[in-house]
Design an enzyme around this catalytic site. Structure first.
Site, short mmCIF file in Angstrom:
data_model
loop_
_atom_site.label_atom_id
_atom_site.label_comp_id
_atom_site.label_asym_id
_atom_site.label_seq_id
_atom_site.Cartn_x
_atom_site.Cartn_y
_atom_site.Cartn_z
N MET A 93 0.79 -1.22 0.00
CA MET A 93 0.00 0.00 0.00
C MET A 93 0.83 1.27 0.00
SD MET A 93 -3.06 -1.00 2.64
CE MET A 93 -3.60 0.70 2.68
N ASP A 208 -0.57 -5.92 14.48
CA ASP A 208 0.38 -6.49 13.51
C ASP A 208 1.79 -6.50 14.11
OD1 ASP A 208 1.24 -7.68 11.18
OD2 ASP A 208 1.45 -5.80 10.06
#
Length: 255
Positions: A93, A208
């Site tokens: 991204m 994460d």
């Protein structure tokens, strides 16, 4: 920051959103006498404004991105007040560069979203990351300095500017290079846990955590990075919590 203060920040933030932008500063001065709370609300408002700007821009395909903005080709370009100096890393991204800030003059890390995600739902994650990082002030978390939108051929591309962790490597590489024994590794991990707990106390869940998202600088200080898929707990802000959609994988599967 305690729950009461967090609730106060959220209350002021949502109240300010209901006002025209030119009235928000006076509103905060009239309703809040805490400089730190006002500063945090202003950071959230700035991130929200950036999100609106790039979410309103047109969608372009990922094929166009790679043709328009090869990561290496951006080196030497200016993004706002920052000059891109070298590529640090890239993902699906976005791309992270080491950049030079003019005033104050310092090296920073600049995360630039790929053009094809500008104007998409995923783009909102970068603005969300800015909001969450604005809540966190801890030596074990890379600090956010700025957020904004860069115009590239008429497309609004969001970016974040963060603390650059100089001479850093991921936590596993650091432990191996330094030959840390079990005790040394546990002590290093405990410092990471302190940083993670700081986020949890403010309602921020990273989601994460993995070796690649924990850098260690030349002094041995670990820094948790990349809050791009983090979320707020319902206790902190039920109305603005980022939720994972059914079937969507968030984070890194291995971890």
């Amino acid at each position: 920051m305690g729950v009461d203060r967090s609730s106060r920040v959220d209350e002021l933030f949502h109240a300010a959103l209901e006002l025209p932008p030119d009235r928000r500063s006076d509103f905060l001065l009239q309703t809040c006498d805490d400089d730190d709370v006002r500063a945090e609300v202003r950071s959230l408002l700035a991130a929200d404004a950036a999100a609106e700007a790039f979410l309103s821009s047109p969608l372009r395909s990922e094929e166009i991105i790679e043709a328009d903005l090869p990561p290496d080709a951006m080196i030497g370009r200016r993004i706002g007040r920052y000059t891109l100096r070298r590529l640090i890393g890239s993902g699906g991204m976005g791309v992270v560069y080491e950049a030079l800030q003019e005033q104050p003059r310092r090296s920073v890390a600049l995360k630039l979203m790929r053009v094809g995600f500008a104007g998409t739902k995923r783009a909102s994650r970068l603005a969300r990351e800015a909001e969450l990082l604005a809540r966190l002030q801890h030596p074990g978390i890379a600090q956010i300095y700025d957020a904004g939108v860069h115009d590239e051929a008429g497309v609004a591309i969001p970016f974040l500017v963060m603390e650059h962790v100089a001479e850093a490597c991921d936590i596993l590489t650091y432990a191996g290079r330094c030959g840390l024994d079990r005790r040394g590794r546990l002590e290093l991990l405990a410092r990471v846990c302190d940083a993670v707990e700081h986020g949890h106390q403010r309602g921020v869940i990273h989601r994460d955590l993995k070796p690649g998202n924990v850098l260690v600088d030349a002094t041995g200080q670990p820094k948790v990075i990349d809050f791009g898929v983090a979320r707020l707990t319902d206790l902190e802000s039920g109305a603005t919590t980022y939720r994972t959609e059914t079937g969507e994988l968030v984070g890194t599967l291995r971890y």
